[in-house]
Design a protein around this motif. Structure first.
Motif, PDB file in Angstrom:
ATOM      1  N   ASN A 188       0.781  -1.242   0.000  1.00  0.00           N
ATOM      2  CA  ASN A 188       0.000   0.000   0.000  1.00  0.00           C
ATOM      3  C   ASN A 188       0.812   1.292   0.000  1.00  0.00           C
ATOM      4  O   ASN A 188       0.239   2.374   0.036  1.00  0.00           O
ATOM      5  CB  ASN A 188      -0.954   0.015   1.196  1.00  0.00           C
ATOM      6  N   CYS A 189       2.133   1.232  -0.056  1.00  0.00           N
ATOM      7  CA  CYS A 189       2.958   2.428   0.181  1.00  0.00           C
ATOM      8  C   CYS A 189       2.653   3.588  -0.766  1.00  0.00           C
ATOM      9  O   CYS A 189       2.561   4.726  -0.331  1.00  0.00           O
ATOM     10  CB  CYS A 189       4.437   2.076   0.154  1.00  0.00           C
ATOM     11  N   GLY A 190       2.483   3.329  -2.063  1.00  0.00           N
ATOM     12  CA  GLY A 190       2.207   4.413  -3.003  1.00  0.00           C
ATOM     13  C   GLY A 190       0.837   5.023  -2.786  1.00  0.00           C
ATOM     14  O   GLY A 190       0.670   6.247  -2.811  1.00  0.00           O
ATOM     15  N   ILE A 191      -0.149   4.176  -2.549  1.00  0.00           N
ATOM     16  CA  ILE A 191      -1.507   4.656  -2.275  1.00  0.00           C
ATOM     17  C   ILE A 191      -1.505   5.460  -0.975  1.00  0.00           C
ATOM     18  O   ILE A 191      -2.137   6.511  -0.870  1.00  0.00           O
ATOM     19  CB  ILE A 191      -2.497   3.469  -2.194  1.00  0.00           C
ATOM     20  N   TYR A 192      -0.756   4.978   0.019  1.00  0.00           N
ATOM     21  CA  TYR A 192      -0.629   5.689   1.293  1.00  0.00           C
ATOM     22  C   TYR A 192      -0.042   7.092   1.075  1.00  0.00           C
ATOM     23  O   TYR A 192      -0.531   8.073   1.654  1.00  0.00           O
ATOM     24  CB  TYR A 192       0.240   4.887   2.259  1.00  0.00           C
ATOM     25  N   ALA A 193       0.986   7.199   0.237  1.00  0.00           N
ATOM     26  CA  ALA A 193       1.621   8.506  -0.012  1.00  0.00           C
ATOM     27  C   ALA A 193       0.617   9.485  -0.611  1.00  0.00           C
ATOM     28  O   ALA A 193       0.525  10.642  -0.174  1.00  0.00           O
ATOM     29  CB  ALA A 193       2.834   8.341  -0.920  1.00  0.00           C
ATOM     30  N   ILE A 194      -0.147   9.039  -1.602  1.00  0.00           N
ATOM     31  CA  ILE A 194      -1.165   9.915  -2.199  1.00  0.00           C
ATOM     32  C   ILE A 194      -2.226  10.267  -1.161  1.00  0.00           C
ATOM     33  O   ILE A 194      -2.629  11.425  -1.041  1.00  0.00           O
ATOM     34  CB  ILE A 194      -1.817   9.253  -3.434  1.00  0.00           C
ATOM     35  N   TRP A 195      -2.683   9.272  -0.404  1.00  0.00           N
ATOM     36  CA  TRP A 195      -3.711   9.515   0.612  1.00  0.00           C
ATOM     37  C   TRP A 195      -3.234  10.573   1.613  1.00  0.00           C
ATOM     38  O   TRP A 195      -4.002  11.467   1.982  1.00  0.00           O
ATOM     39  CB  TRP A 195      -4.070   8.197   1.318  1.00  0.00           C
ATOM     40  N   MET A 196      -1.971  10.485   2.033  1.00  0.00           N
ATOM     41  CA  MET A 196      -1.433  11.451   2.996  1.00  0.00           C
ATOM     42  C   MET A 196      -1.410  12.875   2.435  1.00  0.00           C
ATOM     43  O   MET A 196      -1.711  13.837   3.151  1.00  0.00           O
ATOM     44  CB  MET A 196      -0.019  11.062   3.436  1.00  0.00           C
ATOM     45  N   ILE A 197      -1.053  13.013   1.176  1.00  0.00           N
ATOM     46  CA  ILE A 197      -1.041  14.347   0.560  1.00  0.00           C
ATOM     47  C   ILE A 197      -2.442  14.956   0.608  1.00  0.00           C
ATOM     48  O   ILE A 197      -2.624  16.107   1.028  1.00  0.00           O
ATOM     49  CB  ILE A 197      -0.499  14.295  -0.880  1.00  0.00           C
ATOM     50  N   PHE A 198      -3.430  14.189   0.204  1.00  0.00           N
ATOM     51  CA  PHE A 198      -4.784  14.728   0.178  1.00  0.00           C
ATOM     52  C   PHE A 198      -5.377  14.874   1.577  1.00  0.00           C
ATOM     53  O   PHE A 198      -6.199  15.764   1.811  1.00  0.00           O
ATOM     54  CB  PHE A 198      -5.677  13.915  -0.770  1.00  0.00           C
ATOM     55  N   HIS A 199      -4.934  14.045   2.505  1.00  0.00           N
ATOM     56  CA  HIS A 199      -5.344  14.211   3.907  1.00  0.00           C
ATOM     57  C   HIS A 199      -4.895  15.587   4.409  1.00  0.00           C
ATOM     58  O   HIS A 199      -5.615  16.246   5.164  1.00  0.00           O
ATOM     59  CB  HIS A 199      -4.750  13.090   4.762  1.00  0.00           C
ATOM     60  N   HIS A 200      -3.739  16.022   3.957  1.00  0.00           N
ATOM     61  CA  HIS A 200      -3.219  17.358   4.312  1.00  0.00           C
ATOM     62  C   HIS A 200      -4.215  18.458   3.924  1.00  0.00           C
ATOM     63  O   HIS A 200      -4.352  19.457   4.630  1.00  0.00           O
ATOM     64  CB  HIS A 200      -1.874  17.572   3.614  1.00  0.00           C
TER      65      HIS A 200
ATOM     66  N   GLN B  27       0.590  -7.676  -5.838  1.00  0.00           N
ATOM     67  CA  GLN B  27       1.947  -8.150  -6.095  1.00  0.00           C
ATOM     68  C   GLN B  27       2.919  -6.999  -6.339  1.00  0.00           C
ATOM     69  O   GLN B  27       3.986  -6.946  -5.744  1.00  0.00           O
ATOM     70  CB  GLN B  27       1.971  -9.091  -7.291  1.00  0.00           C
ATOM     71  N   ASP B  28       2.547  -6.063  -7.212  1.00  0.00           N
ATOM     72  CA  ASP B  28       3.449  -4.979  -7.600  1.00  0.00           C
ATOM     73  C   ASP B  28       3.187  -3.682  -6.850  1.00  0.00           C
ATOM     74  O   ASP B  28       3.996  -2.767  -6.907  1.00  0.00           O
ATOM     75  CB  ASP B  28       3.329  -4.692  -9.101  1.00  0.00           C
ATOM     76  N   GLY B  29       2.049  -3.572  -6.200  1.00  0.00           N
ATOM     77  CA  GLY B  29       1.674  -2.295  -5.617  1.00  0.00           C
ATOM     78  C   GLY B  29       1.299  -1.339  -6.732  1.00  0.00           C
ATOM     79  O   GLY B  29       0.594  -1.699  -7.664  1.00  0.00           O
ATOM     80  N   ALA B  30       1.792  -0.119  -6.661  1.00  0.00           N
ATOM     81  CA  ALA B  30       1.578   0.878  -7.710  1.00  0.00           C
ATOM     82  C   ALA B  30       2.947   1.342  -8.188  1.00  0.00           C
ATOM     83  O   ALA B  30       3.874   1.494  -7.397  1.00  0.00           O
ATOM     84  CB  ALA B  30       0.771   2.057  -7.174  1.00  0.00           C
ATOM     85  N   PHE B  31       3.074   1.563  -9.464  1.00  0.00           N
ATOM     86  CA  PHE B  31       4.329   2.036 -10.026  1.00  0.00           C
ATOM     87  C   PHE B  31       4.450   3.549  -9.832  1.00  0.00           C
ATOM     88  O   PHE B  31       3.440   4.258  -9.777  1.00  0.00           O
ATOM     89  CB  PHE B  31       4.415   1.679 -11.510  1.00  0.00           C
ATOM     90  N   GLY B  32       5.675   4.043  -9.746  1.00  0.00           N
ATOM     91  CA  GLY B  32       5.901   5.466  -9.536  1.00  0.00           C
ATOM     92  C   GLY B  32       5.218   6.331 -10.569  1.00  0.00           C
ATOM     93  O   GLY B  32       4.587   7.340 -10.235  1.00  0.00           O
ATOM     94  N   ILE B  33       5.326   5.952 -11.836  1.00  0.00           N
ATOM     95  CA  ILE B  33       4.710   6.759 -12.891  1.00  0.00           C
ATOM     96  C   ILE B  33       3.189   6.751 -12.762  1.00  0.00           C
ATOM     97  O   ILE B  33       2.537   7.751 -13.059  1.00  0.00           O
ATOM     98  CB  ILE B  33       5.176   6.316 -14.294  1.00  0.00           C
ATOM     99  N   SER B  34       2.609   5.658 -12.260  1.00  0.00           N
ATOM    100  CA  SER B  34       1.155   5.638 -12.074  1.00  0.00           C
ATOM    101  C   SER B  34       0.741   6.585 -10.947  1.00  0.00           C
ATOM    102  O   SER B  34      -0.320   7.207 -11.015  1.00  0.00           O
ATOM    103  CB  SER B  34       0.642   4.218 -11.824  1.00  0.00           C
ATOM    104  N   LEU B  35       1.581   6.702  -9.920  1.00  0.00           N
ATOM    105  CA  LEU B  35       1.298   7.652  -8.843  1.00  0.00           C
ATOM    106  C   LEU B  35       1.346   9.082  -9.374  1.00  0.00           C
ATOM    107  O   LEU B  35       0.494   9.916  -9.036  1.00  0.00           O
ATOM    108  CB  LEU B  35       2.301   7.484  -7.702  1.00  0.00           C
ATOM    109  N   ALA B  36       2.330   9.369 -10.217  1.00  0.00           N
ATOM    110  CA  ALA B  36       2.450  10.711 -10.799  1.00  0.00           C
ATOM    111  C   ALA B  36       1.229  11.041 -11.649  1.00  0.00           C
ATOM    112  O   ALA B  36       0.674  12.142 -11.553  1.00  0.00           O
ATOM    113  CB  ALA B  36       3.740  10.811 -11.622  1.00  0.00           C
ATOM    114  N   VAL B  37       0.792  10.092 -12.471  1.00  0.00           N
ATOM    115  CA  VAL B  37      -0.393  10.311 -13.311  1.00  0.00           C
ATOM    116  C   VAL B  37      -1.621  10.531 -12.434  1.00  0.00           C
ATOM    117  O   VAL B  37      -2.420  11.439 -12.685  1.00  0.00           O
ATOM    118  CB  VAL B  37      -0.582   9.135 -14.297  1.00  0.00           C
ATOM    119  N   ALA B  38      -1.779   9.722 -11.400  1.00  0.00           N
ATOM    120  CA  ALA B  38      -2.932   9.877 -10.503  1.00  0.00           C
ATOM    121  C   ALA B  38      -2.934  11.251  -9.840  1.00  0.00           C
ATOM    122  O   ALA B  38      -3.980  11.921  -9.783  1.00  0.00           O
ATOM    123  CB  ALA B  38      -2.922   8.773  -9.448  1.00  0.00           C
ATOM    124  N   LEU B  39      -1.792  11.678  -9.344  1.00  0.00           N
ATOM    125  CA  LEU B  39      -1.704  12.994  -8.698  1.00  0.00           C
ATOM    126  C   LEU B  39      -2.069  14.114  -9.668  1.00  0.00           C
ATOM    127  O   LEU B  39      -2.777  15.059  -9.308  1.00  0.00           O
ATOM    128  CB  LEU B  39      -0.302  13.211  -8.126  1.00  0.00           C
TER     129      LEU B  39
END
Length: 177
Positions: A15-27, A46-58
């Motif tokens: 969950n680490c990538g999803i957690y990072a996005i969640w924390m930003i928006f929690h702010h 298995q893979d979680g989320a890829f860095g580029i997918s986190l960037a696109v989501a943000l």
């Protein structure tokens, strides 16, 4: 400060990538729906989320991002798809990646920064930087600061590509997917 994490986030494997996005928006006081984030990032257990997918989501959620990475010669098919989407969205993808000093500078200038590194347990991890100085770095998902030398070592592990997402929220406007 105590943060009540949603059970859906706590129960999510890798969950680490999803957690990072969640924390930003929690702010911002925005309560993101975890299943929507999972879908938006194409997260899997298995893979979680890829860095580029986190960037696109943000970016899709209204934040301006710059994505940094060393060359990745072993991109997953999901990453290839998200790199194409990043190009369509106008996300700046920079190579080579940021130095420790670049990360420190971005944090000191008020940006959110998500870094990708290998944990001491040998697991790739996206973490939102809490604080950073010339000696150590701390993350929102860990209570223990990591010495700069260890962090730099863990960013050099094969497959990590020293990925960094710098989030510029000066023009933040929440957008829906």
């Amino acid at each position: 400060m105590s943060v009540q994490l949603p059970d859906e986030l706590l129960d999510l494997e890798a969950n680490c990538g999803i957690y990072a996005i969640w924390m930003i928006f929690h702010h911002y006081g925005v309560d993101l729906h975890i299943p929507d984030l999972v879908k938006l990032c194409k997260h899997n257990d298995q893979d979680g989320a890829f860095g580029i997918s986190l960037a696109v989501a943000l970016q899709k959620l209204g934040l301006d991002v710059t994505f940094y990475s060393d060359e990745d010669l072993a991109q997953h098919s999901t990453e290839v798809e998200f790199y194409q989407e990043a190009q369509v969205l106008g996300i700046s993808v920079q190579q080579p990646s940021c130095s420790y000093q670049d990360i420190q500078y971005a944090v000191e200038n008020g940006n959110f920064v998500i870094v990708y590194y290998d944990t001491l347990e040998g697991v790739g991890n996206h973490s939102l930087v809490y604080s950073i100085d010339d000696v150590e770095i701390s993350f929102f998902d860990s209570f223990e600061p990591m010495p700069k030398t260890v962090f730099e070592q863990q960013r050099q592990v094969e497959g990590i590509c020293r990925q960094v997402i710098i989030v510029d929220d000066r023009k933040f406007c929440m957008r829906g997917e």
